[in-house]
Write a protein that holds these residues in place. Structure first.
Motif, PDB file in Angstrom:
ATOM      1  N   HIS A   1      50.600 -15.600  47.411  1.00 42.42           N
ATOM      2  CA  HIS A   1      49.975 -15.998  48.767  1.00 42.42           C
ATOM      3  C   HIS A   1      50.916 -16.822  49.601  1.00 42.42           C
ATOM      4  O   HIS A   1      50.432 -17.359  50.597  1.00 42.42           O
ATOM      5  CB  HIS A   1      48.456 -16.478  48.523  1.00 42.42           C
TER       6      HIS A   1
ATOM      7  N   LEU B   1      40.357 -16.292  46.609  1.00 47.21           N
ATOM      8  CA  LEU B   1      41.506 -15.675  45.973  1.00 47.21           C
ATOM      9  C   LEU B   1      41.396 -15.592  44.760  1.00 47.21           C
ATOM     10  O   LEU B   1      42.139 -14.704  44.028  1.00 47.21           O
ATOM     11  CB  LEU B   1      42.810 -16.425  46.494  1.00 47.21           C
TER      12      LEU B   1
ATOM     13  N   SER C   1      42.673 -21.896  52.042  1.00 43.72           N
ATOM     14  CA  SER C   1      42.917 -20.324  52.636  1.00 43.72           C
ATOM     15  C   SER C   1      41.874 -19.729  53.349  1.00 43.72           C
ATOM     16  O   SER C   1      41.693 -19.009  53.973  1.00 43.72           O
ATOM     17  CB  SER C   1      43.367 -19.427  51.427  1.00 43.72           C
TER      18      SER C   1
END
Length: 343
Positions: free
Chosen positions: A182, A44, A40
């Motif tokens: 996500h 996160l 990503s």
């Protein structure tokens, strides 16, 4: 709840490891989070390791892991998970149980990897929740905690509780969490990095199918074996098994000897003895209770069958003395003398 969109990033998850924890349950779960960060391009997730005293902990494979601190340092987290191993029934640390109850009162999401469900159950934190545990521990868990709803699912997320069967199931638990928080695209990219051909959901089976395990695909033979596996505590007779499968007793005998090279009675006995071994190793049940749970009505007959099959008595399996205290009116396995067994 684990899986809800986090309020702030990175989302911090504390893993509590106890002596003898399963490395294969812990590392895949953490690696899933690491890969989600990498792919990503954002942090996160942040994971931290804790132990009861803050020191390193040796896993079941002999490797030690350093930790980030003791339980007090984990108290500010909102998500924690216990990771344990095969001897989890021996873990009964009052300080750990009290800490878990305090975390529950604070409203934390509390979970377990592999056999960590045992510890949550001891703390009273699974009452009224669905949970799961590694298939090898299912029988023992159900015997020790008969009022808890334990399933054969790969993982369970039930409000403020999440449990996972262990092994590579940790990948699937965390992949599902990543997908919910996500997006599925990121979760699929992580799965690709693992060369994990698909993201399993919670309803996927923990074990490979019965035909794959046995290398047999005869439908009536498989139906009989499924009946046997479901009736270990109160074994069905050969005639009952044959009738339920639409076979004669002679046909039943022929099928077992052709495909499994033993009689139905012998195969059934082996199933019951293997279940008994798991209960002896994974619970604190008495020998007579193990015998009854596996369809024997006499501890002495159970002991003889067990010794003939495994080469040691049930007491020796646990590393206990071979004989009871002098003067006690017990048989060689520490149970009241029984009547003829239903073997």
């Amino acid at each position: 709840m684990l899986g809800s969109v986090p309020r702030e990033l990175p989302q911090k998850i504390g893993f509590i490891i106890v002596p003898g924890f399963s490395m294969i349950a812990l590392i895949p779960a953490i690696e899933t989070l690491r890969l989600a960060n990498r792919l990503s391009g954002r942090e996160l997730y942040r994971w931290l390791l804790f132990s009861m005293d803050g020191g390193p902990v040796r896993g079941s494979n002999g490797f030690e892991l350093n930790t980030d601190g003791d339980l007090d340092k984990a108290s500010e987290l909102s998500t924690v998970a216990i990771c344990a191993g095969v001897d989890v029934h021996k873990v009964n640390d009052k300080a750990l149980l009290s800490w878990l109850r305090r975390m529950d009162r604070k409203g934390a999401d509390i979970g377990a990897l592999c056999t960590g469900s045992y510890i949550l159950a001891r703390a009273g934190l699974l009452d009224g929740y669905n949970c799961t545990i590694h298939w090898e521990q299912l029988a023992g868990f159900a015997e020790d905690f008969p009022d808890i709803e334990v399933t054969t699912e790969l993982f369970e997320i039930d409000r403020q509780r999440f449990t996972c069967a262990g092994g590579t199931a940790g990948i699937d638990l965390m992949l599902n969490v990543v997908a919910m928080q996500h997006g599925h695209e990121l979760a699929a990219q992580v799965a690709d990095q693992f060369m994990h051909e698909r993201i399993r959901d919670q309803h996927d089976h923990q074990r490979i199918s019965l035909p794959a395990r046995l290398g047999v695909r005869h439908p009536k033979l498989l139906s009989v074996i499924e009946l046997m596996e479901k009736h270990l505590e109160e074994p069905l007779s050969r005639a009952q098994l044959a009738r339920k499968a639409g076979l004669s007793t002679r046909q039943l005998e022929r099928l077992f000897r052709k495909y499994l090279f033993r009689s139905p009675a012998r195969y059934y006995l082996e199933l019951r003895l293997n279940k008994a071994r798991l209960l002896l190793l994974q619970t604190n049940m008495s020998v007579i209770d193990v015998a009854l749970a596996c369809g024997f009505v006499s501890a002495s007959h159970f002991s003889k069958c067990y010794r003939d099959f495994f080469g040691r008595t049930p007491r020796k399996e646990r590393g206990l003395p071979a004989h009871p205290t002098p003067g006690e009116p017990l048989d060689e396995d520490g149970a009241p003398p029984g009547i003829a067994a239903a073997g």
